[in-house]
Motif scaffolding. Structure first.
Motif, mmCIF file in Angstrom:
data_model
loop_
_atom_site.group_PDB
_atom_site.id
_atom_site.type_symbol
_atom_site.label_atom_id
_atom_site.label_comp_id
_atom_site.label_asym_id
_atom_site.label_seq_id
_atom_site.Cartn_x
_atom_site.Cartn_y
_atom_site.Cartn_z
ATOM 1 N N PRO A 1 0.824 -1.222 0.000
ATOM 2 C CA PRO A 1 0.000 0.000 0.000
ATOM 3 C C PRO A 1 0.854 1.267 0.000
ATOM 4 C CG PRO A 1 -0.901 -1.604 1.527
ATOM 5 C CD PRO A 1 0.418 -2.160 1.072
ATOM 6 N N MET A 2 0.382 2.266 -0.749
ATOM 7 C CA MET A 2 1.059 3.554 -0.866
ATOM 8 C C MET A 2 0.046 4.569 -1.360
ATOM 9 S SD MET A 2 4.249 4.611 -3.375
ATOM 10 C CE MET A 2 5.447 3.632 -2.475
ATOM 11 N N GLU A 3 0.184 5.803 -0.899
ATOM 12 C CA GLU A 3 -0.699 6.850 -1.384
ATOM 13 C C GLU A 3 -0.566 6.979 -2.900
ATOM 14 O OE1 GLU A 3 -2.931 8.571 0.109
ATOM 15 O OE2 GLU A 3 -2.547 7.947 2.173
ATOM 16 N N MET A 4 -1.690 7.173 -3.566
ATOM 17 C CA MET A 4 -1.679 7.187 -5.021
ATOM 18 C C MET A 4 -0.804 8.298 -5.586
ATOM 19 S SD MET A 4 -3.519 4.661 -6.143
ATOM 20 C CE MET A 4 -4.162 5.033 -7.761
ATOM 21 N N ASP A 5 -0.810 9.485 -4.949
ATOM 22 C CA ASP A 5 -0.001 10.568 -5.498
ATOM 23 C C ASP A 5 1.491 10.283 -5.377
ATOM 24 O OD1 ASP A 5 -0.089 10.820 -2.753
ATOM 25 O OD2 ASP A 5 -0.128 13.003 -2.771
ATOM 26 N N GLN A 6 1.882 9.458 -4.389
ATOM 27 C CA GLN A 6 3.283 9.095 -4.250
ATOM 28 C C GLN A 6 3.743 8.144 -5.346
ATOM 29 O OE1 GLN A 6 5.727 10.253 -2.028
ATOM 30 N NE2 GLN A 6 4.106 11.798 -1.948
ATOM 31 N N ARG A 7 2.813 7.435 -5.922
ATOM 32 C CA ARG A 7 3.165 6.479 -6.972
ATOM 33 C C ARG A 7 3.615 7.166 -8.264
ATOM 34 N NH1 ARG A 7 2.084 1.231 -6.118
ATOM 35 N NH2 ARG A 7 0.993 0.689 -4.200
ATOM 36 N N THR A 8 3.248 8.430 -8.424
ATOM 37 C CA THR A 8 3.680 9.166 -9.615
ATOM 38 C C THR A 8 4.742 10.211 -9.292
ATOM 39 O OG1 THR A 8 1.905 10.797 -9.342
ATOM 40 C CG2 THR A 8 1.409 8.856 -10.681
ATOM 41 N N ALA A 9 5.202 10.265 -8.050
ATOM 42 C CA ALA A 9 6.217 11.245 -7.657
ATOM 43 C C ALA A 9 7.513 10.995 -8.433
ATOM 44 C CB ALA A 9 6.461 11.174 -6.158
ATOM 45 N N TYR A 10 8.177 12.079 -8.817
ATOM 46 C CA TYR A 10 9.386 11.965 -9.631
ATOM 47 C C TYR A 10 10.434 11.037 -9.011
ATOM 48 C CZ TYR A 10 8.142 15.732 -12.905
ATOM 49 O OH TYR A 10 7.567 16.486 -13.890
ATOM 50 N N GLY A 11 10.597 11.092 -7.706
ATOM 51 C CA GLY A 11 11.628 10.293 -7.065
ATOM 52 C C GLY A 11 11.393 8.805 -7.132
ATOM 53 N N HIS A 12 10.184 8.379 -7.474
ATOM 54 C CA HIS A 12 9.854 6.951 -7.523
ATOM 55 C C HIS A 12 9.785 6.394 -8.938
ATOM 56 C CE1 HIS A 12 7.786 7.312 -3.332
ATOM 57 N NE2 HIS A 12 9.093 7.158 -3.232
ATOM 58 N N VAL A 13 9.891 7.261 -9.936
ATOM 59 C CA VAL A 13 9.652 6.845 -11.326
ATOM 60 C C VAL A 13 10.938 6.972 -12.141
ATOM 61 C CG1 VAL A 13 8.280 7.283 -13.407
ATOM 62 C CG2 VAL A 13 7.252 7.593 -11.143
ATOM 63 N N ARG A 14 11.206 5.997 -13.007
ATOM 64 C CA ARG A 14 12.354 6.054 -13.916
ATOM 65 C C ARG A 14 11.934 6.539 -15.299
ATOM 66 N NH1 ARG A 14 17.336 3.516 -14.870
ATOM 67 N NH2 ARG A 14 17.643 3.791 -12.627
ATOM 68 N N SER A 15 10.769 6.109 -15.767
ATOM 69 C CA SER A 15 10.315 6.506 -17.101
ATOM 70 C C SER A 15 8.820 6.244 -17.218
ATOM 71 C CB SER A 15 11.061 5.724 -18.194
ATOM 72 O OG SER A 15 10.734 4.348 -18.120
ATOM 73 N N VAL A 16 8.236 6.776 -18.284
ATOM 74 C CA VAL A 16 6.823 6.538 -18.559
ATOM 75 C C VAL A 16 6.680 6.051 -20.000
ATOM 76 C CG1 VAL A 16 5.983 8.251 -16.910
ATOM 77 C CG2 VAL A 16 6.412 8.921 -19.286
ATOM 78 N N ALA A 17 5.538 5.440 -20.272
ATOM 79 C CA ALA A 17 5.200 5.022 -21.631
ATOM 80 C C ALA A 17 3.692 5.111 -21.772
ATOM 81 C CB ALA A 17 5.685 3.603 -21.905
ATOM 82 N N VAL A 18 3.233 5.277 -23.007
ATOM 83 C CA VAL A 18 1.800 5.254 -23.281
ATOM 84 C C VAL A 18 1.478 3.897 -23.882
ATOM 85 C CG1 VAL A 18 -0.099 6.289 -24.564
ATOM 86 C CG2 VAL A 18 1.699 7.740 -23.602
ATOM 87 N N LEU A 19 0.530 3.207 -23.257
ATOM 88 C CA LEU A 19 0.158 1.848 -23.661
ATOM 89 C C LEU A 19 -1.283 1.815 -24.148
ATOM 90 C CD1 LEU A 19 1.533 -0.106 -20.543
ATOM 91 C CD2 LEU A 19 2.794 0.625 -22.582
ATOM 92 N N ALA A 20 -1.556 0.903 -25.070
ATOM 93 C CA ALA A 20 -2.920 0.629 -25.509
ATOM 94 C C ALA A 20 -3.348 -0.705 -24.912
ATOM 95 C CB ALA A 20 -3.000 0.588 -27.028
ATOM 96 N N LEU A 21 -4.499 -0.686 -24.232
ATOM 97 C CA LEU A 21 -5.066 -1.907 -23.661
ATOM 98 C C LEU A 21 -6.267 -2.291 -24.517
ATOM 99 C CD1 LEU A 21 -5.023 -0.883 -19.864
ATOM 100 C CD2 LEU A 21 -3.144 -1.746 -21.291
ATOM 101 N N ALA A 22 -6.070 -3.264 -25.388
ATOM 102 C CA ALA A 22 -7.110 -3.644 -26.346
ATOM 103 C C ALA A 22 -8.003 -4.727 -25.751
ATOM 104 C CB ALA A 22 -6.480 -4.131 -27.643
ATOM 105 N N PRO A 23 -9.306 -4.679 -26.006
ATOM 106 C CA PRO A 23 -10.209 -5.712 -25.491
ATOM 107 C C PRO A 23 -9.778 -7.104 -25.950
ATOM 108 C CG PRO A 23 -11.452 -3.862 -26.384
ATOM 109 C CD PRO A 23 -10.017 -3.640 -26.759
ATOM 110 N N GLY A 24 -9.669 -8.008 -24.993
ATOM 111 C CA GLY A 24 -9.316 -9.386 -25.298
ATOM 112 C C GLY A 24 -7.852 -9.646 -25.545
ATOM 113 N N ALA A 25 -7.006 -8.624 -25.567
ATOM 114 C CA ALA A 25 -5.577 -8.820 -25.818
ATOM 115 C C ALA A 25 -4.909 -9.462 -24.612
ATOM 116 C CB ALA A 25 -4.910 -7.493 -26.147
#
Length: 452
Positions: free
Chosen positions: A359-383
């Protein structure tokens, strides 16, 4: 020297044609000035053409037969001397904005406060400086049509939101609508781009040891504000307010609840959230009218999209979309025409001591100190697994995509710019112009000779 020799020299000198020293010097000076002017003009023409050449070299082809906004399949970093958001030639609408701690996004004075901007139909890049760390998608938001960027501005005495128009280059200041506010931040764009939800922080005692959060929906054309909520300060997931497609209803999370109201500020309903669950993002409303949430599977870093009945909060189960594993969390951008969900995935920094399977506060999960990189993903139905549709360099830590681009469902082969940007060449041109002026002045001074 004999008299005879002197006479011979005089006769020889008389036969030599006179050299027009003054006239020749003047002609030489004029020729030098003309050459210098031509050289400076050539440099200035080169400076003018370099941004256009860089622009042409950085254009990734759109899908065949498509003329409109597309998502680049990757982004690069702003080059040294990149043009600013308000520079000419104007960028026009953007597809993507991003921020973080990578090269070109931080500096000695702005504390990770530089925003990268990518054009909607070509890989032309710009930058905008907020001046301090302000993650995009949370505190800096791209309008649905990609034309404007909303960013916090001003000071604690005069807080405001700055609206940066990428088409005409004008920055409009939207002052706080809440008396006594010390900060004003954008929290969500209405689908038509004519209204903006803003979040104000207001001290509740003279010592400023306690604060309240105020949400307001502000019409940008009239300045009319509708107060949506006022409550004591609670942890808020750093995510925009989610509007329905017609803009008639909006949902937001505060603390452990989701609240829903209409555009006139009338409360409709609220319901509690289970642990490790949050409002999915700005694209939380599904086309069928249900509301999507993000939730983490117990004891794992696997995240799923679920949906609930917005009237009661009743859980309607997990959506038939692939889960995303190995991330701190995901944030929903919206829905594509094929029914797939477009999400931002936050990949953890291996060096952080935080445990993202706990468990962790949701805003902490996106804090700069916890993240190395981001990506945009597509979640397709049934994939069986997500598909990466946009990759980003390491230390790009936050990203936002224009709704218009999300809804188009189109992706282009990207060709991010490299080398140096237009502002570097502008500097070279200015230096050449100044140097040319100095040299021309010296040439004229030499031609005139010493005074007196």
């Amino acid at each position: 020297m004999s008299v005879r020799l002197r006479e011979a020299l005089r006769e020889a000198a008389a036969e030599v044609p006179a050299y027009p020293v003054h006239d020749r010097a003047v002609r030489t000076a004029r020729r030098t000035r003309r050459r210098m002017a031509a050289g400076v003009a050539a440099v200035l023409m080169l400076v003018a053409l370099v941004p256009l050449a860089g622009r042409a070299g950085g254009v990734g082809p759109a899908p065949a037969g498509v003329d409109g906004p597309t998502l680049p399949d990757r982004i690069g970093l702003p080059v040294f001397g990149a043009l600013h958001a308000t520079d000419r030639p104007r960028l026009g609408p953007a597809s993507v904005i991003f921020s973080g701690q990578a090269r070109g996004l931080t500096g000695l004075l702005d504390e990770n406060g530089t925003i990268g901007i990518v054009g909607a139909d070509a890989d032309r890049y710009r930058t905008y400086q907020v001046g301090y760390e302000a993650p995009v998608g949370e505190e800096v938001l791209l309008s649905p049509d990609g034309r404007r960027i909303a960013a916090p501005g001003g000071s604690s005495e005069h807080p405001r939101v700055d609206l940066v128009d990428l088409v005409d280059g004008v920055i409009r200041h939207l002052p706080s609508v809440v008396p006594g506010s010390v900060t004003t931040e954008p929290a969500g764009w209405a689908p038509d781009g004519k209204s903006l939800v803003v979040r104000d922080t207001v001290p509740t005692n003279p010592e400023r040891s306690a604060y309240a959060n105020v949400l307001s929906l502000v019409r940008l054309d009239t300045g009319r504000a509708v107060r949506l909520l006022e409550t004591e300060q609670l942890p808020i997931f750093g995510d925009p307010v989610a509007f329905t497609a017609d803009g008639s209803r909006l949902a937001w999370r505060i603390g452990d609840k989701v609240l829903i109201a209409d555009a006139d500020g009338q409360s409709i309903t609220s319901f509690p959230l289970p642990p490790e669950t949050g409002l999915a993002g700005k694209g939380a409303w599904l086309p069928d009218g249900s509301l999507s949430l993000v939730s983490r599977d117990p004891d794992s870093t696997r995240w799923r999209l679920r949906h609930v009945d917005p009237a009661t909060g009743q859980d309607l189960g997990a959506l038939e979309l692939p889960a995303v594993s190995g991330v701190t969390t995901i944030r929903l951008l919206g829905w594509r025409p094929d029914g797939s969900a477009l999400v931002v995935a936050y990949r953890p920094d291996p060096a952080t001591p935080a445990r993202f399977d706990q468990p962790m506060e949701m805003d902490q999960r996106t804090a700069y100190g916890h993240v190395r990189s981001v990506a945009v993903l597509a979640l397709a139905p049934g994939a069986a697994a997500p598909t990466t549709v946009l990759a980003a360099p390491e230390q790009v830590l936050a990203i936002d995509v224009a709704d218009r681009v999300v809804h188009s469902g189109l992706v282009r082969d990207a060709d991010p710019p490299w080398g140096v940007g237009g502002r570097f060449w502008w500097g070279i041109g200015l230096a050449a112009l100044l140097l040319g002026g100095v040299l021309a002045r010296r040439a004229v001074t030499r031609a005139r000779g010493p005074r007196g």
